[in-house]
Design a protein around this motif. Structure first.
Motif, PDB file in Angstrom:
ATOM      1  N   THR A  67       0.856  -1.176   0.000  1.00 42.99           N
ATOM      2  CA  THR A  67       0.000   0.000   0.000  1.00 42.99           C
ATOM      3  C   THR A  67       0.892   1.225   0.000  1.00 42.99           C
ATOM      4  N   TYR A  68       0.581   2.197  -0.871  1.00 43.31           N
ATOM      5  CA  TYR A  68       1.360   3.420  -0.982  1.00 43.31           C
ATOM      6  C   TYR A  68       0.458   4.614  -0.702  1.00 43.31           C
ATOM      7  N   VAL A  69       1.021   5.632  -0.082  1.00 40.43           N
ATOM      8  CA  VAL A  69       0.326   6.893   0.142  1.00 40.43           C
ATOM      9  C   VAL A  69       1.051   7.936  -0.698  1.00 40.43           C
ATOM     10  N   PHE A  70       0.290   8.683  -1.515  1.00 40.06           N
ATOM     11  CA  PHE A  70       0.922   9.704  -2.350  1.00 40.06           C
ATOM     12  C   PHE A  70       0.040  10.943  -2.406  1.00 40.06           C
ATOM     13  N   ASN A  71       0.626  12.043  -2.835  1.00 36.28           N
ATOM     14  CA  ASN A  71      -0.037  13.336  -2.877  1.00 36.28           C
ATOM     15  C   ASN A  71       0.107  13.912  -4.278  1.00 36.28           C
ATOM     16  N   ASN A  72      -1.019  14.163  -4.942  1.00 37.17           N
ATOM     17  CA  ASN A  72      -1.001  14.785  -6.267  1.00 37.17           C
ATOM     18  C   ASN A  72      -1.233  16.294  -6.197  1.00 37.17           C
ATOM     19  N   GLY A  73      -1.315  16.849  -5.013  1.00 34.41           N
ATOM     20  CA  GLY A  73      -1.594  18.275  -4.853  1.00 34.41           C
ATOM     21  C   GLY A  73      -0.339  19.119  -4.901  1.00 34.41           C
ATOM     22  N   SER A  74      -0.518  20.404  -4.694  1.00 34.14           N
ATOM     23  CA  SER A  74       0.604  21.340  -4.749  1.00 34.14           C
ATOM     24  C   SER A  74       1.127  21.700  -3.365  1.00 34.14           C
ATOM     25  N   GLU A  75       0.473  21.233  -2.317  1.00 33.54           N
ATOM     26  CA  GLU A  75       0.886  21.511  -0.939  1.00 33.54           C
ATOM     27  C   GLU A  75       1.613  20.306  -0.345  1.00 33.54           C
ATOM     28  N   ILE A  76       2.474  20.557   0.608  1.00 28.60           N
ATOM     29  CA  ILE A  76       3.163  19.483   1.322  1.00 28.60           C
ATOM     30  C   ILE A  76       2.195  18.867   2.327  1.00 28.60           C
ATOM     31  N   VAL A  77       2.174  17.549   2.386  1.00 32.18           N
ATOM     32  CA  VAL A  77       1.302  16.830   3.312  1.00 32.18           C
ATOM     33  C   VAL A  77       2.169  15.963   4.212  1.00 32.18           C
ATOM     34  N   LYS A  78       1.944  16.065   5.518  1.00 37.20           N
ATOM     35  CA  LYS A  78       2.652  15.228   6.480  1.00 37.20           C
ATOM     36  C   LYS A  78       1.667  14.239   7.077  1.00 37.20           C
ATOM     37  N   ILE A  79       2.033  12.976   7.078  1.00 36.36           N
ATOM     38  CA  ILE A  79       1.204  11.940   7.704  1.00 36.36           C
ATOM     39  C   ILE A  79       1.668  11.812   9.144  1.00 36.36           C
ATOM     40  N   ARG A  80       0.818  12.195  10.062  1.00 38.46           N
ATOM     41  CA  ARG A  80       1.182  12.177  11.481  1.00 38.46           C
ATOM     42  C   ARG A  80       0.885  10.840  12.141  1.00 38.46           C
ATOM     43  N   LYS A  81      -0.064  10.104  11.590  1.00 41.56           N
ATOM     44  CA  LYS A  81      -0.444   8.829  12.193  1.00 41.56           C
ATOM     45  C   LYS A  81      -0.968   7.913  11.103  1.00 41.56           C
ATOM     46  N   LEU A  82      -0.478   6.694  11.085  1.00 41.86           N
ATOM     47  CA  LEU A  82      -0.923   5.696  10.116  1.00 41.86           C
ATOM     48  C   LEU A  82      -1.077   4.378  10.847  1.00 41.86           C
ATOM     49  N   GLU A  83      -2.283   3.822  10.826  1.00 40.88           N
ATOM     50  CA  GLU A  83      -2.550   2.555  11.492  1.00 40.88           C
ATOM     51  C   GLU A  83      -3.164   1.595  10.489  1.00 40.88           C
ATOM     52  N   ALA A  84      -2.880   0.315  10.647  1.00 41.71           N
ATOM     53  CA  ALA A  84      -3.448  -0.703   9.756  1.00 41.71           C
ATOM     54  C   ALA A  84      -3.842  -1.919  10.593  1.00 41.71           C
ATOM     55  N   TRP A  85      -4.975  -2.503  10.223  1.00 43.27           N
ATOM     56  CA  TRP A  85      -5.462  -3.713  10.875  1.00 43.27           C
ATOM     57  C   TRP A  85      -5.830  -4.722   9.808  1.00 43.27           C
ATOM     58  N   GLU A  86      -5.672  -5.968  10.123  1.00 44.93           N
ATOM     59  CA  GLU A  86      -6.095  -7.026   9.219  1.00 44.93           C
ATOM     60  C   GLU A  86      -7.519  -7.427   9.581  1.00 44.93           C
ATOM     61  N   MET A  87      -8.352  -7.571   8.569  1.00 42.36           N
ATOM     62  CA  MET A  87      -9.733  -7.970   8.822  1.00 42.36           C
ATOM     63  C   MET A  87      -9.779  -9.440   9.196  1.00 42.36           C
ATOM     64  N   ALA A  88     -10.702  -9.786  10.080  1.00 42.37           N
ATOM     65  CA  ALA A  88     -10.878 -11.172  10.484  1.00 42.37           C
ATOM     66  C   ALA A  88     -11.504 -11.962   9.331  1.00 42.37           C
ATOM     67  N   LYS A  89     -11.233 -13.237   9.301  1.00 44.77           N
ATOM     68  CA  LYS A  89     -11.850 -14.109   8.305  1.00 44.77           C
ATOM     69  C   LYS A  89     -13.345 -14.210   8.572  1.00 44.77           C
ATOM     70  N   ASP A  90     -14.121 -14.295   7.503  1.00 43.41           N
ATOM     71  CA  ASP A  90     -15.559 -14.424   7.707  1.00 43.41           C
ATOM     72  C   ASP A  90     -15.901 -15.831   8.186  1.00 43.41           C
ATOM     73  N   ARG A  91     -16.995 -15.905   8.927  1.00 42.30           N
ATOM     74  CA  ARG A  91     -17.456 -17.191   9.450  1.00 42.30           C
ATOM     75  C   ARG A  91     -18.822 -17.487   8.883  1.00 42.30           C
ATOM     76  N   ILE A  92     -18.999 -18.667   8.386  1.00 46.46           N
ATOM     77  CA  ILE A  92     -20.283 -19.095   7.868  1.00 46.46           C
ATOM     78  C   ILE A  92     -20.847 -20.150   8.802  1.00 46.46           C
ATOM     79  N   ASN A  93     -22.018 -19.879   9.332  1.00 43.45           N
ATOM     80  CA  ASN A  93     -22.637 -20.819  10.291  1.00 43.45           C
ATOM     81  C   ASN A  93     -23.382 -21.909   9.572  1.00 43.45           C
TER      82      ASN A  93
END
Length: 70
Positions: free
Chosen positions: A44-70
């Motif tokens: 996964t990449y984060v990019f900026n196509n704008g003309s201003e500088i952008v700072k990422i102060r916080k980046l979090e990622a979680w993995e989704m749980a597998k689905d369960r079929i009853n």
């Protein structure tokens, strides 16, 4: 926007990518079909196509749980 800050939440589920900005006020839905996803070489990449500088102060990622079929 608070003090020039924005929030962005991105949910990725297989080939569907939904990004929500500004607490859900903006939504960017898309589909992606990368060949590397199936081979486990995905990144996964984060990019900026704008003309201003952008700072990422916080980046979090979680993995989704597998689905369960009853």
């Amino acid at each position: 926007m608070k003090e020039g800050r924005i929030s962005l939440r991105t949910l990725i589920d297989h080939f569907v990518i939904d990004s929500f900005g500004g607490g859900g006020r903006t939504c960017i839905p898309t589909r992606a079909y990368p060949k590397l996803l199936l081979a486990g070489g995905n990144h996964t990449y984060v990019f900026n196509n704008g003309s201003e500088i952008v700072k990422i102060r916080k980046l979090e990622a979680w993995e989704m749980a597998k689905d369960r079929i009853n």
